[in-house]
Design an enzyme around this catalytic site. Structure first.
Site, PDB file in Angstrom:
ATOM      1  N   ASP B  36       0.811  -1.220   0.000  1.00 57.01           N
ATOM      2  CA  ASP B  36       0.000   0.000   0.000  1.00 57.01           C
ATOM      3  C   ASP B  36       0.845   1.271   0.000  1.00 57.01           C
ATOM      4  O   ASP B  36       0.306   2.369  -0.039  1.00 57.01           O
ATOM      5  CB  ASP B  36      -0.941   0.022   1.218  1.00 57.01           C
ATOM      6  N   ASP B 299      -6.152  34.783 -34.946  1.00 55.75           N
ATOM      7  CA  ASP B 299      -6.061  33.385 -34.538  1.00 55.75           C
ATOM      8  C   ASP B 299      -7.291  33.013 -33.747  1.00 55.75           C
ATOM      9  O   ASP B 299      -7.924  31.991 -33.953  1.00 55.75           O
ATOM     10  CB  ASP B 299      -4.852  33.183 -33.622  1.00 55.75           C
ATOM     11  N   MET B 435      -7.539  21.196 -36.348  1.00 55.74           N
ATOM     12  CA  MET B 435      -7.847  21.673 -37.691  1.00 55.74           C
ATOM     13  C   MET B 435      -6.941  21.046 -38.726  1.00 55.74           C
ATOM     14  O   MET B 435      -7.367  20.674 -39.800  1.00 55.74           O
ATOM     15  CB  MET B 435      -7.710  23.191 -37.729  1.00 55.74           C
TER      16      MET B 435
END
Lengths: 468, 513
Positions: B36, B299, B435
């Site tokens: 653990d 932009d 794009m």
């Protein structure tokens, strides 16, 4: 130079405050090995978060494993475990259609005493596919021992070999498939049509331990060169192709952490265990094959030359490691075999930390280690079971080993303190078995030595602030 | 039981350990089974931490299960105290010890008798809180403990500093870009003439906590960790706090105005001057941050109406939603968080800025939502990044849970004015990549491996007429060369020497069939 060698190996046991992976991590490689399986880890967020972080990107590849995450209602028994598991398993069958579901019991199921073994057969009947239970929890086991618990549970599912001897045709097909599975790459159909051996002449040999299929193939081929046919592997590539077991079947392990599986094979299935060193490193591989040959009364052919060839091909790596010292912090139980190989490579091993040492199952490997130390004239390393990482780091400060093989929790801090490290986990995932893969072990071992060779001259080896 | 493949927030003890190991000289002892302690791996690997993580486990094994821990935990605490001499040892329960119901307080009391270190048990319930809530709770617990101790010992100094000062609460190890954010915040406050009183927990000493009330106000950059501490300090000491996250141009300005308000409340007591940060905000917004200019640039015009989906922790998801919607004009179709405990706040923050809100910690639900909405970009966690990969949608990672690549070595704050630049880059890069992919797709996939001509220069026997040249020039630069090659290849194969616009279209059609 005179080196003081002690005659026998010394075993010590520390506090057990060491870092290792939780044994549920075995699902990572087992779900990939057993292609038609689904692993359901019955545990808490803690288990889930561990798997998610330890397995990294694998988690995004739609793995065939999932968590059955226990919620407060499950812990306080307000919900019916059986109904809950049935609901989840039905969902899994609907979405993935596996041939077997393996429940991995965790610390939590142990503590709340969830009767997984009791529920599995009942649910199996109800949903119609096998449900296997393996208690791979951190209360009892470390890291690779998880695989041991899964394989030990699978031993019970292997069909009895007797029925095959009686000429049951259905089983014969299974047998054929198992062969095809372990020996040949997919698509290599013609070769699989070879007649299987005569069971009365050649005693059947089943190898156990999960290895990538190419490595299993290579080991099988090495044995075939000695006219030994492997009649099956535990585990096989498919759950339905588990090997046949029974009285008179010889079994041999390929990994040092499979002691429960070995015990189960002997006690429950009356198999005969071949106790050999493990096929890790060319020396180990040769000793492994020789031991199997000796059991089958076969004179090994060309093994010496084969080993020699491999050593020669390793020469460039051996130059790097000769005379260098290693410290195994211990977390995956491969430590003894790796240390033995590295000593044969000319390294000096200061300490072999190991989570758990089964002296009976590893007897041949330990004897081999002792011999190797004698032959190489180096002192016997101390073997520290259940190590204490804090003490180990203090010892390392004094010894200043050239390499520490350690878990990821300590690797970066040790590197910052001028100690080269190799993550031990990589040895579990890399291909390290057989003659063919000896190079891969040294590739791992020498990586930080090679990297740091180039960096030594810059003078920025110690990268921690004073007093830390 | 719940079928789970992935968790957004870790289990409670991870939160406690993050707080404990962020402080200097504090050690955490987990009451846990073997394995653990993978927190140490995460910290060592993700943060590339040079020092040993101050977390050890007092192992719960089969013996502990049958007989109880007995002396083991106490011995481990005392042992650690001798080895490392920490100021504080935090005994941390795990899910395992929660069900064992061992009395951790009793262990702590016994260990305190012999130990020189302070020892406290972390007070978190494993089955009710997650990593973030536990971290918040533990930080408050530690602060409360040390202020209580100072008060009992009469060391409490209630005066405040002569010049305006602030505490930054909630910077922690394994936090998303926390180190960079902290540096940026310090710079910002320094610009405003505000002294940093303390940063906690990262790099703080528990012995200094008694000086927390000397600050004029507290600042909680992330809602997930630190809010409880700030509320406690307000209640006990009347310290005001700011919980506006300075992410994005608008919220950073808002944050600075709040500071101004707090500072001006006290300054008259020390000097007659009040502060006015408006000029600073204006200068930073227009010239230091490029983000304001970026939102005006062409932009950013291309973003208008583009669809996005946001998912993450409450702080980051809300702030990014605000930035996308208010500052960049991007349409946020859906925004969501896995911080279910903070759903009310989250809804309030984003209600007018997006089409729908999703509050869930089930990644499959998030995946389905993304598939349904089909955004052009996703801003989410590592999980959303992978969902994006499968659906072929670009993703910017804006929130934990994270991978090692989200612990960059270079300077990458999300907060303050430099943060606005980083976010603008992140958003812009996500979309342009999207794009580009889209355009490549229209024009027939990735670069061909076939060599058409031996040289890359424009020497060719083919003639492009003026119309087709014009058409070619309209194609965005990064795919133009490729389109040209494809068209010429088609022309050669078809025995055409004069390339017209029709030939270009025919070439495109031949590729899409």
């Amino acid at each position: 130079m005179s080196v003081k060698t002690s005659e026998t190996l010394t075993f010590e046991c520390e506090t057990g405050n060491y870092h290792t992976f939780c044994p549920i991590s075995c699902v990572a490689w087992l779900y990939q090995k057993i292609e038609d399986s689904f692993f359901l880890v019955v545990g808490t967020k803690t288990c889930g978060y561990f798997l998610q972080n330890a397995l990294g990107v694998m988690i995004f590849a739609e793995p065939r494993y999932a968590m059955a995450e226990l919620e407060e209602g499950d812990i306080s028994a307000q919900l019916n475990d059986y109904e809950e598991l049935k609901r989840l398993c039905s969902q899994i069958i609907k979405n993935r259609n596996p041939s077997v579901i393996i429940w991995i019991g965790t610390c939590t199921t142990e503590i709340i005493k969830m009767d997984l073994e009791g529920m599995a057969p009942e649910l199996e009947n109800e949903i119609g596919i096998p449900v296997i239970v393996a208690r791979a929890n951190g209360l009892d086991y470390a890291f690779t021992q998880g695989e041991d618990t899964v394989l030990a549970a699978m031993v019970h599912r292997c069909a009895e070999r007797d029925s095959y001897l009686l000429g049951d045709e259905r089983n014969q097909t299974v047998q054929n498939q198992a062969l095809q599975d372990s020996f040949f790459f997919p698509g290599n159909k013609e070769e699989t049509l070879e007649p299987i051996m005569n069971p009365k002449k050649d005693p059947p040999l089943v190898l156990f331990g999960s290895l990538p299929s190419s490595v299993a193939f290579q080991l099988g081929l090495e044995l075939k060169r000695q006219s030994i046919q492997v009649s099956g592997w535990l585990p096989a590539q498919k759950y339905n192709n588990l090997p046949l077991l029974g009285d008179g079947v010889y079994v041999c392990g390929v990994n040092p952490f499979l002691s429960r599986t070995a015990t189960t094979l002997m006690r429950r299935r009356k198999c005969r265990l071949i106790g050999a060193p493990f096929p890790i490193g060319p020396d180990g591989t040769r000793a492994w094959i020789e031991k199997i040959c000796s059991v089958f009364d076969i004179e090994p052919r060309g093994l010496g030359e084969r080993e020699e060839q491999v050593w020669e091909s390793l020469e460039d790596y051996l130059d790097l490691v000769r005379g260098k010292s290693v410290f195994f912090m211990g977390d995956n139980l491969l430590e003894v075999s790796l240390a033995r190989f590295l000593i044969r490579c000319g390294m000096i091993v200061y300490e072999i930390g190991i989570p758990y040492m089964d002296k009976r199952y590893q007897a041949a490997e330990l004897a081999f280690l002792q011999n190797t130390c004698g032959n190489m004239c180096v002192p016997m390393p101390r073997i520290v079971e259940k190590p204490d990482n804090y003490n180990q780091i203090q010892r390392m400060r004094e010894l200043q080993p050239d390499l520490a093989i350690t878990g990821m929790a300590h690797a970066n801090p040790l590197e910052a303190r001028k100690i080269n490290t190799k993550w031990s986990v990589e040895f579990t995932f890399a291909q390290i078995h057989g003659f063919t893969n000896a190079r891969d072990i040294l590739e791992l071992v020498t990586r930080s030595l090679r990297r740091n060779n180039g960096l030594e001259d810059f003078g920025w080896t110690s990268l921690v602030k004073r007093g830390k | 039981m719940k079928l789970a493949y992935w968790l957004y927030a870790g289990p409670a003890h991870i939160g406690t350990l993050r707080v404990a190991s962020s402080f200097e000289n504090v050690h955490a002892i987990m009451h846990a089974p073997l394995g653990d302690d993978y927190f140490n791996v995460m910290r060592s690997m993700l943060e590339r931490e040079r020092d040993f993580t101050p977390v050890t486990a007092s192992i719960v094994d089969r013996h502990v299960l049958t007989r109880g821990s007995q002396e083991k935990v106490v011995d481990n605490i005392i042992q650690k105290e001798k080895e490392e001499r920490p100021d504080l040892i935090i005994l941390t329960p795990t899910c395992t010890s929660s069900i064992l119901q061992e009395d951790l307080q009793n262990f702590v009391d016994r260990a305190s008798i012999t130990s020189d270190s302070d020892v406290i048990p972390a007070d978190v319930n494993h089955y009710r809180v997650n990593e973030l809530q536990a971290a918040d709770r533990t930080l408050e617990q530690v602060v409360r403990y040390y202020l209580g101790k100072a008060r009992r010992q009469g060391k409490m100094d209630r005066s405040i500093t002569d010049i305006p000062s602030a505490n930054i609460i909630g910077i922690s190890t394994l936090g998303f870009h926390n180190q960079h954010d902290c540096r940026e915040l310090k710079r910002l406050l320094q610009d405003l003439g505000i002294e940093i009183n303390q940063v906690i927990p990262e790099g703080g000493f528990v012995e200094d906590l008694q000086n927390l009330p000397k600050a004029w106000f507290n600042f909680v950059p992330y809602r997930e960790i630190g809010l409880m501490t700030a509320i406690y300090l307000e209640k006990e000491f009347g310290m005001p706090y700011i919980s506006t996250t300075p992410m994005g141009v608008i919220d950073t300005a808002e944050f600075i105005r709040q500071i101004q308000w707090h500072v001006n409340k006290w300054t008259p007591a020390f000097s007659n001057k009040t502060v006015d940060y408006e000029h600073y905000i204006d200068q930073q917004t227009r010239f230091v941050s490029q983000a304001a200019w970026f939102s005006r640039s062409i932009d950013c015009q291309n973003f208008v109406g583009k669809k996005a989906v946001v998912f993450g922790d409450a702080t980051h998801a809300a702030s990014i939603t605000k930035i996308l919607a208010r500052e960049m004009g991007i349409r946020v179709c859906c925004t969501g968080t896995y911080c279910k405990h903070d759903a009310e706040w989250f809804n309030e923050q984003v209600w007018s800025l997006c089409d729908e809100v999703l509050i869930t910690d089930d990644h499959i639900e998030v995946g389905d939502m993304i598939a349904r909405v089909e955004p052009s970009a996703i801003f989410g966690t590592q999980m959303e990044r992978h969902i994006g990969k499968r659906l072929d949608i670009p993703c910017g990672v804006i929130s934990p849970p994270v991978h090692i690549q989200n612990f960059p070595l270079g300077y990458r704050p999300f907060l303050g004015y430099e943060g606005t630049n980083q976010i603008a880059d992140l958003v812009y890069n996500s979309y342009t990549l999207g794009m580009e992919d889209h355009l490549l797709d229209i024009f027939g996939g990735h670069d061909t491996k076939e060599v058409i001509t031996k040289s890359l220069s424009a020497e060719t026997d083919l003639i492009w007429n003026s119309e087709s040249q014009l058409e070619l020039s309209k194609i965005p630069g990064f795919v133009r060369g490729k389109i040209k090659r494809k068209t010429e290849k088609f022309a050669r194969q078809s025995g055409i020497t004069n390339i017209t616009v029709e030939v270009m279209y025919a070439a495109k059609e031949s590729l899409s069939t």
